[in-house]
Scaffold this motif. Structure first.
Motif, PDB file in Angstrom:
ATOM      1  N   GLN A   1       0.843  -1.179   0.000  1.00 22.73           N
ATOM      2  CA  GLN A   1       0.000   0.000   0.000  1.00 22.73           C
ATOM      3  C   GLN A   1       0.889   1.243   0.000  1.00 22.73           C
ATOM      4  OE1 GLN A   1      -4.038  -0.416   0.574  1.00 22.73           O
ATOM      5  NE2 GLN A   1      -3.574  -0.193   2.724  1.00 22.73           N
ATOM      6  N   PRO A   2       0.549   2.229  -0.799  1.00 20.10           N
ATOM      7  CA  PRO A   2       1.357   3.446  -0.801  1.00 20.10           C
ATOM      8  C   PRO A   2       1.207   4.191   0.524  1.00 20.10           C
ATOM      9  CG  PRO A   2      -0.601   3.723  -2.149  1.00 20.10           C
ATOM     10  CD  PRO A   2      -0.570   2.280  -1.714  1.00 20.10           C
ATOM     11  N   LEU A   3       2.258   4.891   0.906  1.00 21.56           N
ATOM     12  CA  LEU A   3       2.192   5.709   2.104  1.00 21.56           C
ATOM     13  C   LEU A   3       1.232   6.866   1.864  1.00 21.56           C
ATOM     14  CD1 LEU A   3       5.954   5.822   3.122  1.00 21.56           C
ATOM     15  CD2 LEU A   3       4.132   4.443   4.131  1.00 21.56           C
ATOM     16  N   LYS A   4       0.479   7.205   2.888  1.00 20.76           N
ATOM     17  CA  LYS A   4      -0.489   8.286   2.770  1.00 20.76           C
ATOM     18  C   LYS A   4       0.193   9.615   3.101  1.00 20.76           C
ATOM     19  CE  LYS A   4      -4.127   5.650   2.146  1.00 20.76           C
ATOM     20  NZ  LYS A   4      -5.061   5.755   1.079  1.00 20.76           N
ATOM     21  N   PRO A   5      -0.173  10.685   2.383  1.00 23.36           N
ATOM     22  CA  PRO A   5       0.375  12.000   2.712  1.00 23.36           C
ATOM     23  C   PRO A   5      -0.072  12.436   4.109  1.00 23.36           C
ATOM     24  CG  PRO A   5      -0.736  12.030   0.581  1.00 23.36           C
ATOM     25  CD  PRO A   5      -1.042  10.711   1.228  1.00 23.36           C
ATOM     26  N   PRO A   6       0.717  13.268   4.784  1.00 20.72           N
ATOM     27  CA  PRO A   6       0.371  13.707   6.154  1.00 20.72           C
ATOM     28  C   PRO A   6      -0.658  14.837   6.151  1.00 20.72           C
ATOM     29  CG  PRO A   6       2.447  14.674   5.489  1.00 20.72           C
ATOM     30  CD  PRO A   6       2.009  13.765   4.360  1.00 20.72           C
ATOM     31  N   LEU A   7      -1.888  14.523   5.738  1.00 20.39           N
ATOM     32  CA  LEU A   7      -2.928  15.553   5.630  1.00 20.39           C
ATOM     33  C   LEU A   7      -3.161  16.300   6.933  1.00 20.39           C
ATOM     34  CD1 LEU A   7      -5.703  13.848   3.451  1.00 20.39           C
ATOM     35  CD2 LEU A   7      -3.777  15.233   2.731  1.00 20.39           C
ATOM     36  N   HIS A   8      -2.980  15.615   8.054  1.00 24.38           N
ATOM     37  CA  HIS A   8      -3.214  16.242   9.354  1.00 24.38           C
ATOM     38  C   HIS A   8      -2.236  17.383   9.618  1.00 24.38           C
ATOM     39  CE1 HIS A   8      -0.104  13.250  10.074  1.00 24.38           C
ATOM     40  NE2 HIS A   8       0.231  13.927  11.167  1.00 24.38           N
ATOM     41  N   LEU A   9      -1.144  17.441   8.888  1.00 25.89           N
ATOM     42  CA  LEU A   9      -0.153  18.514   9.053  1.00 25.89           C
ATOM     43  C   LEU A   9      -0.402  19.682   8.097  1.00 25.89           C
ATOM     44  CD1 LEU A   9       3.115  16.381   9.341  1.00 25.89           C
ATOM     45  CD2 LEU A   9       1.713  17.331  11.194  1.00 25.89           C
ATOM     46  N   TRP A  10      -1.287  19.495   7.139  1.00 28.58           N
ATOM     47  CA  TRP A  10      -1.513  20.504   6.113  1.00 28.58           C
ATOM     48  C   TRP A  10      -2.774  21.298   6.431  1.00 28.58           C
ATOM     49  CZ3 TRP A  10      -0.877  16.731   1.386  1.00 28.58           C
ATOM     50  CH2 TRP A  10       0.435  16.283   1.333  1.00 28.58           C
ATOM     51  N   ASN A  11      -2.656  22.599   6.586  1.00 26.91           N
ATOM     52  CA  ASN A  11      -3.790  23.453   6.932  1.00 26.91           C
ATOM     53  C   ASN A  11      -3.814  24.746   6.127  1.00 26.91           C
ATOM     54  OD1 ASN A  11      -5.037  21.853   9.105  1.00 26.91           O
ATOM     55  ND2 ASN A  11      -3.036  22.131  10.055  1.00 26.91           N
ATOM     56  N   PRO A  12      -3.830  24.633   4.804  1.00 26.69           N
ATOM     57  CA  PRO A  12      -3.883  25.857   3.992  1.00 26.69           C
ATOM     58  C   PRO A  12      -5.274  26.489   4.051  1.00 26.69           C
ATOM     59  CG  PRO A  12      -4.112  23.958   2.583  1.00 26.69           C
ATOM     60  CD  PRO A  12      -3.845  23.430   3.988  1.00 26.69           C
ATOM     61  N   ASP A  13      -5.338  27.757   3.684  1.00 24.26           N
ATOM     62  CA  ASP A  13      -6.629  28.427   3.569  1.00 24.26           C
ATOM     63  C   ASP A  13      -7.404  27.825   2.397  1.00 24.26           C
ATOM     64  OD1 ASP A  13      -6.092  30.158   5.677  1.00 24.26           O
ATOM     65  OD2 ASP A  13      -5.156  31.654   4.347  1.00 24.26           O
ATOM     66  N   LEU A  14      -8.715  27.983   2.441  1.00 18.68           N
ATOM     67  CA  LEU A  14      -9.568  27.489   1.363  1.00 18.68           C
ATOM     68  C   LEU A  14      -9.220  28.201   0.061  1.00 18.68           C
ATOM     69  CD1 LEU A  14     -11.985  25.707   0.512  1.00 18.68           C
ATOM     70  CD2 LEU A  14     -13.450  27.654   1.037  1.00 18.68           C
ATOM     71  N   SER A  15      -8.947  27.407  -0.974  1.00 17.30           N
ATOM     72  CA  SER A  15      -8.645  27.967  -2.294  1.00 17.30           C
ATOM     73  C   SER A  15      -9.914  28.207  -3.097  1.00 17.30           C
ATOM     74  CB  SER A  15      -7.724  27.010  -3.062  1.00 17.30           C
ATOM     75  OG  SER A  15      -6.531  26.794  -2.345  1.00 17.30           O
ATOM     76  N   GLY A  16     -10.977  27.481  -2.766  1.00 18.59           N
ATOM     77  CA  GLY A  16     -12.243  27.632  -3.466  1.00 18.59           C
ATOM     78  C   GLY A  16     -12.948  26.296  -3.618  1.00 18.59           C
ATOM     79  N   VAL A  17     -13.924  26.292  -4.504  1.00 21.14           N
ATOM     80  CA  VAL A  17     -14.693  25.082  -4.794  1.00 21.14           C
ATOM     81  C   VAL A  17     -14.282  24.623  -6.188  1.00 21.14           C
ATOM     82  CG1 VAL A  17     -17.005  24.132  -5.140  1.00 21.14           C
ATOM     83  CG2 VAL A  17     -16.614  25.863  -3.372  1.00 21.14           C
ATOM     84  N   ILE A  18     -13.961  23.350  -6.308  1.00 24.09           N
ATOM     85  CA  ILE A  18     -13.585  22.791  -7.610  1.00 24.09           C
ATOM     86  C   ILE A  18     -14.736  21.908  -8.095  1.00 24.09           C
ATOM     87  CG2 ILE A  18     -12.385  20.789  -6.656  1.00 24.09           C
ATOM     88  CD1 ILE A  18     -10.289  21.162  -8.913  1.00 24.09           C
ATOM     89  N   ASP A  19     -14.962  21.887  -9.379  1.00 24.60           N
ATOM     90  CA  ASP A  19     -16.086  21.144  -9.950  1.00 24.60           C
ATOM     91  C   ASP A  19     -15.765  19.650 -10.039  1.00 24.60           C
ATOM     92  OD1 ASP A  19     -18.437  20.415 -11.163  1.00 24.60           O
ATOM     93  OD2 ASP A  19     -17.972  21.296 -13.111  1.00 24.60           O
ATOM     94  N   ILE A  20     -15.673  19.038  -8.865  1.00 22.52           N
ATOM     95  CA  ILE A  20     -15.508  17.584  -8.778  1.00 22.52           C
ATOM     96  C   ILE A  20     -16.648  17.061  -7.915  1.00 22.52           C
ATOM     97  CG2 ILE A  20     -14.127  15.687  -7.844  1.00 22.52           C
ATOM     98  CD1 ILE A  20     -11.635  17.196  -8.641  1.00 22.52           C
ATOM     99  N   ILE A  21     -17.334  16.043  -8.434  1.00 22.64           N
ATOM    100  CA  ILE A  21     -18.426  15.391  -7.709  1.00 22.64           C
ATOM    101  C   ILE A  21     -18.107  13.899  -7.644  1.00 22.64           C
ATOM    102  CG2 ILE A  21     -20.891  14.821  -7.705  1.00 22.64           C
ATOM    103  CD1 ILE A  21     -21.304  17.330  -9.494  1.00 22.64           C
ATOM    104  N   ILE A  22     -18.237  13.328  -6.463  1.00 18.86           N
ATOM    105  CA  ILE A  22     -18.148  11.874  -6.337  1.00 18.86           C
ATOM    106  C   ILE A  22     -19.581  11.364  -6.288  1.00 18.86           C
ATOM    107  CG2 ILE A  22     -17.289   9.918  -5.017  1.00 18.86           C
ATOM    108  CD1 ILE A  22     -15.157  11.809  -3.837  1.00 18.86           C
ATOM    109  N   ARG A  23     -19.974  10.659  -7.323  1.00 18.61           N
ATOM    110  CA  ARG A  23     -21.341  10.147  -7.445  1.00 18.61           C
ATOM    111  C   ARG A  23     -21.582   9.005  -6.451  1.00 18.61           C
ATOM    112  NH1 ARG A  23     -23.846  14.027  -9.935  1.00 18.61           N
ATOM    113  NH2 ARG A  23     -23.186  14.425 -12.065  1.00 18.61           N
TER     114      ARG A  23
END
Length: 181
Positions: free
Chosen positions: A14-36
């Protein structure tokens, strides 16, 4: 082969997961991606056909306290839309079948392997009108995956009665699948 080696074998590669818990950037916006609700990823109205791209996006996805879903990098955070569940469980393996050492390893639609247990809890809600079960498993980054119908039926087939409930054991934890009438 002992249980730890079996789990290691199933989870190996399994690939190593990125450390998302360490990343806290400001909101860049809404991207047109929908998970059906069927697990398809849609960008600007078209299905994303390349599984490696979907896997990449899934690896940087999290749900925050506002219950919205985001794709996060060290410098950007984009909100996306999820119709029902961000990920799907599409397969499972049962290790050490029967007995108190049984372990269930799920496979997601992005090829992640998830050991059902204290760190990844299964729960079953029900649709309001039809009472159809909606089984999900908790994942990292405040995400969850919906267990597809064939996998859920396989779980039910392996379940046992416990206190008038249908239950399944994995990694030392019991999980309720439904009430028995």
């Amino acid at each position: 082969m002992n249980a730890l080696k079996l789990i290691e074998q199933h989870l190996k590669g399994q690939p190593l997961k990125p450390p998302l818990h360490l990343w806290n950037p400001d909101l860049s916006g809404v991207i047109d991606i929908i998970i059906r609700s069927n697990g398809d990823w849609i960008h600007e109205g078209s299905k994303i056909q390349r599984l490696p791209l979907v896997k990449l996006f899934a690896s940087i996805m999290r749900r925050e306290d506002d219950q919205h879903f985001y794709l996060v990098t060290p410098v950007e955070k984009w909100q996306i839309q999820v119709e029902e569940a961000p990920l799907q469980i599409i397969d499972m393996d049962i290790l050490n079948r029967g007995g108190d050492k049984q372990q269930i390893v799920f496979t997601s639609n992005v090829d992640d392997k998830i050991l059902l247990g204290k760190d990844h809890i299964l729960s079953v809600a029900h649709k309001a009108v039809t009472q159809e079960p909606i089984p999900t498993i908790d994942l990292d980054n405040n995400l969850f995956a919906k267990i597809n119908r064939p996998v859920f039926y396989r779980l039910v087939d392996r379940a046992v009665e416990k206190d008038h409930k249908l239950c399944i054991l994995s990694d030392g934890c019991w999980f309720e699948l439904g009430e028995l009438e």
